[in-house]
Each structure stands twice: as C-alpha cells, then as structure tokens.
Scaffold this motif. Structure first.
Motif, short mmCIF file in Angstrom:
data_model
loop_
_atom_site.label_atom_id
_atom_site.label_comp_id
_atom_site.label_asym_id
_atom_site.label_seq_id
_atom_site.Cartn_x
_atom_site.Cartn_y
_atom_site.Cartn_z
N LEU A 1 0.82 -1.19 0.03
CA LEU A 1 0.09 -0.03 -0.02
C LEU A 1 0.76 1.36 0.06
N PRO A 2 1.76 1.25 0.88
CA PRO A 2 2.80 2.53 0.66
C PRO A 2 3.46 2.85 -0.65
N SER A 3 3.69 1.94 -1.27
CA SER A 3 4.53 1.94 -2.67
C SER A 3 3.35 2.37 -3.64
N GLN A 4 1.92 1.75 -3.35
CA GLN A 4 1.03 2.24 -4.53
C GLN A 4 0.51 3.81 -4.25
N LEU A 5 0.68 4.14 -2.85
CA LEU A 5 0.28 5.50 -2.65
C LEU A 5 1.32 6.41 -3.11
N ILE A 6 2.64 6.20 -3.09
CA ILE A 6 3.85 6.87 -3.54
C ILE A 6 3.85 6.80 -5.07
N SER A 7 3.45 5.93 -5.66
CA SER A 7 3.39 5.73 -7.22
C SER A 7 2.25 6.67 -7.65
N LYS A 8 1.14 6.80 -6.83
CA LYS A 8 -0.15 7.59 -7.27
C LYS A 8 0.25 8.97 -7.29
N ARG A 9 1.25 9.34 -6.16
CA ARG A 9 1.61 10.73 -6.13
C ARG A 9 2.66 11.01 -7.08
N VAL A 10 3.75 10.37 -7.11
CA VAL A 10 4.81 11.00 -8.16
C VAL A 10 4.61 10.34 -9.49
N GLY A 11 3.86 9.21 -9.75
CA GLY A 11 3.72 8.67 -10.92
C GLY A 11 4.53 7.34 -10.99
N PRO A 12 3.85 6.38 -11.71
CA PRO A 12 4.44 4.80 -11.96
C PRO A 12 5.71 5.11 -12.79
N ASP A 13 5.63 6.12 -13.61
CA ASP A 13 6.86 6.33 -14.54
C ASP A 13 8.08 6.70 -13.84
N ARG A 14 7.88 7.21 -12.60
CA ARG A 14 9.26 7.48 -11.88
C ARG A 14 9.31 6.51 -10.77
N TRP A 15 8.44 6.02 -10.15
CA TRP A 15 8.49 5.12 -9.08
C TRP A 15 9.03 3.64 -9.41
N ILE A 16 8.36 3.32 -10.48
CA ILE A 16 8.73 1.85 -11.00
C ILE A 16 10.36 1.66 -11.10
N PRO A 17 10.86 2.51 -12.00
CA PRO A 17 12.32 2.40 -12.35
C PRO A 17 13.17 2.71 -11.10
N THR A 18 12.82 3.38 -10.04
CA THR A 18 13.38 3.78 -8.85
C THR A 18 13.33 2.48 -7.90
N GLN A 19 12.26 1.61 -7.99
CA GLN A 19 12.15 0.21 -7.53
C GLN A 19 12.88 -0.62 -7.88
N ILE A 20 12.84 -0.82 -9.20
CA ILE A 20 13.91 -1.89 -9.86
C ILE A 20 15.42 -1.74 -9.75
N THR A 21 15.82 -0.21 -9.82
CA THR A 21 17.19 0.25 -9.50
C THR A 21 17.69 -0.19 -8.09
N LEU A 22 16.98 0.03 -7.06
CA LEU A 22 17.07 0.00 -5.93
C LEU A 22 17.30 -1.44 -5.28
N TRP A 23 16.20 -2.36 -5.80
CA TRP A 23 16.43 -3.79 -5.37
C TRP A 23 17.45 -4.47 -6.11
N SER A 24 17.80 -4.11 -7.23
CA SER A 24 19.01 -4.56 -8.03
C SER A 24 20.30 -4.42 -7.34
N ILE A 25 20.27 -3.16 -6.71
CA ILE A 25 21.61 -2.98 -5.73
C ILE A 25 21.49 -4.10 -4.73
N VAL A 26 20.49 -4.23 -3.86
CA VAL A 26 20.50 -5.07 -2.84
C VAL A 26 20.73 -6.62 -3.47
N THR A 27 20.11 -7.06 -4.55
CA THR A 27 20.60 -8.28 -5.04
C THR A 27 22.12 -8.36 -5.23
N ILE A 28 22.68 -7.43 -5.80
CA ILE A 28 24.19 -7.35 -6.23
C ILE A 28 24.84 -7.58 -4.90
#
Length: 590
Positions: free
Chosen positions: A183-210
C-alpha cells in the motif's frame, strides 16, 4: 414503447458491451440502459455531424455456446470501431466528462470516431512500446526474487549455516516485508507517477541483489530478504495502474497473461544461466551462488536504469529526448487511446495520474466490501501449488539429482506453466467467464496432490518428479484475477488501493504456504500435502461463493434500476453521490 420506437434506439450498458435491443430484451438482460434516438446528432470538433449511425455495431456477447456454435463474422478494417457509450447520450453525457485536471483532457472528444484498422494497429503498437517493456521490467522482478531457488540448489544453506526451516523463516520475512510495502508503494506511485517510481524500485532492489554476494550468515540473509520485500512490494499493482492508462478492461486480462509469461521466462533464464554461473564456484574462493546474485543483479540494474527513459507518464506524454521529439504516438493515435479508454471506463477521467489519495479516499477504498471476496481468493488460490514450487529444487536434490540436472529438470514445469496460463486466459476471454474458469485449476491440482500424498515411499523418483512438475505447472489464474479485480473496482481511487490489497492478500497466502512444508516432514512432506488437499477443497467453496455473491448483487441492482423511470434514471446519473462500483448502473464481472 412501440416496436418502431424500440428499433429507433441504441442501448448502452455501463461497464459492458451491449447490442441493440427492445425494452423486453432490456428487462431480460437486467442491465443499465441509456437510450438515444438515431435522429439526434451533435457536432464534433471539426464541425461535422456525429450521429449514432456513425458508431460501430455492438460486438456480440461471447459465451461458451457462441464459441462452438455461434456465427463467425469478420469486421472490415475500415468499419467504425467507436462503440456506443454514455458520451453518446446527450441527457447524461456531461455527467461523465473527465475532470478539468485530467492529464489527457486535451485529447478527450466525445464525438471522435476511428476505424477497426486504426484500433488494431494502435493496440499492436502499444503492445510493442508499452507492454513489451512492462514485461521486461517484470522479468527483472522475477529474476531478482526467484534466483534464491537456484542458489538453494548450490551450497547456500550450508555456507550460511542454515536449515530449511531457516530458509522458510527468511521467506516469511520477505513476504511480510513485501506485504507491508504494497500500500505505501502504491500511494507513492499514485503521487509521483508510476513512470518515476517503478524504475526507482527496480534500480534499488537490483543493488540489494548485487550485495547478496557478500552474505555471511543467517542474519544477513534475513536483512536482504526484508530489503528485497520492501523494495519489490507494490511493483505489480503499480504496473496494473500504469497499464490501465492505455488499455481497456477486457484487453488487460490477456495482457496480464503475457505479463506473467515474462515471469516464467525469467524462471527459464534463471535456470539456464544458473547452470553456467554456478560453475564459477571456487573462482577466487567464492561459491557459485554468490556469482549468481552478482551477475543477475547487474542485469536487472541495467533494466532499471533504462526504465527511466522507456516509461512515459501517459499516452499523451511520450515525447522526450530518449523516446524522440515526436513521441511514439501521433495526435490522432493519442485521441484514440484516450477516448477508447474513457468510453470503456469513464471513471478513468476522475483523477489526475499524479493526484495523491487522501486518507478519506483511501479509507473508503479499503472498506469496499464488494471486493473482499476477491481478496479471499487471493489469499487461498495459489497455496496448493506454492510449497511444491518453492521446494522443487530441494526436492529434486533430495531425490539424488545433481545441481546441473536439478536446474534443467525445473524447465518442463515452467514451459507447462506458460502453456496453461495462456490456455486459461484465452478460454476465459472466449466465453466471458471469470469465477468458474479461475476455479478450474483447483480441480486440476487436487488429484495430483492426492496422488503425491498416497503414493508409498518406494515410488520411483521419476514418478515423483512428474507429479511435482505437473503440480508446479498448474494453470495460473492470478493474471485473470488481477484483471477481474481491476474491472470490479470501477474507479481510479478504488483501483489504486484494491490492486494493492489484492496483492497483499496474495502475499498473505504466500506466508501461509511457507509454513506448510517443515523440516520434520521431509522429504515427502505428507502432512503438508494433506493440508494442501484441504485448502484446495476450501478454494472451490470460496470461488462458488464469489460467483453467487456477484450474481446476487447484480440481480438486486437490476430490480432497483428497472423499476425506475427514464426521468429517475437521468436524475440519478446526474446527481448521485454513489461512486465506483457502488453505482446502481454498474454490474460486477463474475
């Protein structure tokens, strides 16, 4: 009403396609019907007359009977594709106009018409530019959250001093973090836009994976599982909201199936790449599973960075330095995308795509009990085949297969999943049925679980492998149910929250599934399989209840609506405070 008058009217069903009908047929269907005399007309923005006769003929309703015995009609590409909607009724048209701050308001035109050839070409173009990259992003999600299964086939547990119960606890940590972030992620996405939030998610979780390359012990394993859950949570509902900007409700059902096929393709890639990457074990003194996290994390990091350029904020904002100065769509194509989406669901014009949800709106969506049956389905539907899926590599290792063979033997179950996923989605769309089709996988997996439970310990390992493969390849109804939930939300506000709540319910089911196979029940997990059989039977009951619940609500609304006069219906449409799926003129999909 005379037959002549009835023939001179077009009908519209809010939330559905409908054919021309007389009053008798309206009553039989029991649906919301507006009327517009074919002699009335309005001027479009070019000063030309826009008449009901300019609209495309309604598409026939698809049923199981029509699938096998119905007529086969081919629609010419130059035929008008614009379907009748509330925007063609001058009595209620303005009540459904988008708000002034709607981001695509400059392309909205209730008198705009287009052909089937234009629509088909445009949908293929959206699939290429929008849907394909969405699938690539989902590929990145699955690669970084599922490579743990390939790491298990190596020496991960031993190197970190862990048992299978520790692994279960780590997965519970992951699912809980994933759940809490939805829910927090969805609320952030609705506020800043999925086009900004989704790439940020992918970038951050990829760093954790590494950084999983540097795991030292059980505690560090738990920490990275929690971080991955927090960063990956909300991705799927964010994407659901994003795709709704471009596609109609019925189109999303099929596209969600391709969405989850990319999930399976990621599993195939992970299995094939693991065969080679795990052989790096020993180089510079590091285990193969460490290189697995490192290399696959770098791959998804590249996808995350590219996503900033590949995701426009909406269909009328595709022009950029990365996507080209002219963008992906012409002005006419933008008008087709916007108007076909609004005609299919006028509620999409009630919010700006960067408009945040207020606490009041959030609470109203949370309390929408009409969607609770779908959340119950989300909790239980995939529990019967999640434990066999999560433990497939460990089970194969316990049967005596090598690490290489284990990862290769996983592939048939993935291919089977793809075939079954496409099959169940196409079948649901062909017959226009959700509840019964989504219930089908429970009858598929039930006899397999019973066989796995009753077979003696001396059973051949190949027989057990085939059973496990068939169970893991169970037709996946999740894609259909995501679209089902979206269609029954009927508002941007509710869709934003309900997409997260549905995914939360799925994660709750994942947490429950992580507790079913325990170390003291290994290697056959008979107690766990017995529990899975019971849950499968419960799922059948939940699906049937959901079917009858929506049928009951629809019939109840039919009676109220059909008892109203045309003047009362018009007054209701213009003045009602009912919103989303609470409207009397909305019918739930079931």
């Amino acid at each position: 009403m005379s037959n002549e008058e009835a023939d001179n009217h077009l009908t519209y069903t809010y939330g559905r396609r409908s054919s021309e009908s007389s009053d008798t047929e309206k009553d039989k269907k029991g649906v919301h019907t507006f009327t517009l005399k074919s002699g009335e007309s309005e001027k479009d923005t070019n000063g030309e007359k826009a008449k009901p006769d300019d609209l495309g003929p309604p598409l026939p309703q698809r049923t199981l009977y029509s699938l096998f015995f119905g007529p086969r009609t081919k629609i010419p590409n130059d035929a008008i594709a614009t379907q009748y909607s509330v925007y063609d009724d001058p009595n209620v048209r303005e009540a459904y106009y988008p708000i002034d701050t709607y981001e695509n308001i400059h392309r909205f035109d209730p008198f705009f018409r287009w052909s089937w050839g234009e629509e088909k070409w445009l949908v293929r173009k959206m699939d290429l530019f929008i849907m394909l990259w969405t699938c690539i992003m989902f590929f990145a999600l699955e690669l970084d959250r599922a490579n743990i299964k390939q790491a298990l086939s190596d020496t991960l547990l031993g190197d970190l001093g862990m048992t299978t119960n520790d692994y279960n606890n780590g997965m519970i940590v992951f699912y809980c973090s994933f759940l809490l972030a939805e829910l927090p992620s969805q609320l952030i996405s609705k506020r800043v836009g999925p086009d900004r939030w989704i790439p940020t998610q992918i970038t951050l979780w990829s760093i954790v994976t590494i950084f999983q390359f540097f795991l030292k012990n059980k505690a560090s394993f738990y920490v990275t599982r929690a971080l991955l859950g927090i960063l990956e949570g909300g991705f799927i509902p964010d994407v659901v909201l994003y795709l709704s900007y471009y596609y109609t409700g019925s189109e999303l059902n099929l596209r969600f199936s391709f969405f989850w096929i990319s999930n399976s393709l990621a599993d195939i890639f992970a299995a094939f790449s693991a065969v080679g990457i795990l052989k790096l074990g020993g180089h510079h003194g590091y285990a193969g599973w460490r290189y697995l996290f490192l290399i696959q994390g770098i791959i998804t990091l590249c996808i995350g960075v590219l996503s900033y350029g590949m995701m426009p904020s909406g269909p009328t904002a595709t022009a950029s330095w990365f996507r080209g100065k002219k963008g992906w769509f012409s002005e006419r194509q933008e008008k087709i995308i916007v108007n076909r989406a609004l005609r299919n669901d006028p509620s999409k014009g009630t919010m700006h795509n960067r408009q945040a949800l207020t606490p009041k709106l959030f609470w109203k969506a949370l309390c929408d009990y009409h969607l609770w049956p779908l959340y119950a389905i989300g909790i239980c539907f995939n529990i019967p085949y999640l434990p066999p899926n999560s433990y497939l590599t460990l089970s194969l290792k316990s049967l005596g297969f090598s690490t290489v063979k284990t990862n290769l033997l996983v592939l048939p179950s993935i291919f089977l999943t793809i075939i079954n996923l496409l099959g169940i989605t196409f079948f649901s769309e062909l017959i226009g049925e959700k509840s019964i089709v989504c219930m089908g996988p429970q009858f598929y997996v039930l006899p397999l679980l019973i066989a796995l439970y009753v077979l003696p310990g001396s059973t051949s390992k190949w027989v057990l492998y085939v059973l496990s493969t068939l169970i893991v390849g169970t037709p996946y109804a999740h894609a259909l149910q995501v679209g089902w939930n979206s269609q029954n939300s009927n508002s941007v506000r509710t869709r934003t929250v309900s997409a997260s709540l549905y995914n939360v319910s799925v994660q709750i089911g994942s947490i429950v599934s992580s507790m079913i196979y325990r170390a003291d029940d290994a290697p056959r997990y008979r107690r766990g399989n017995r529990d899975l059989i019971g849950i499968t039977c419960l799922n059948v009951v939940i699906y049937l209840f959901t079917k009858f619940f929506y049928v009951y609500i629809n019939k109840k609304r039919d009676k109220v609506w059909n008892d109203m006069t045309e003047e009362e219906k018009k007054y209701y449409v213009e003045n009602t405070t009912d919103e989303g799926n609470k409207r009397l003129d909305f019918r739930f999909v079931h």
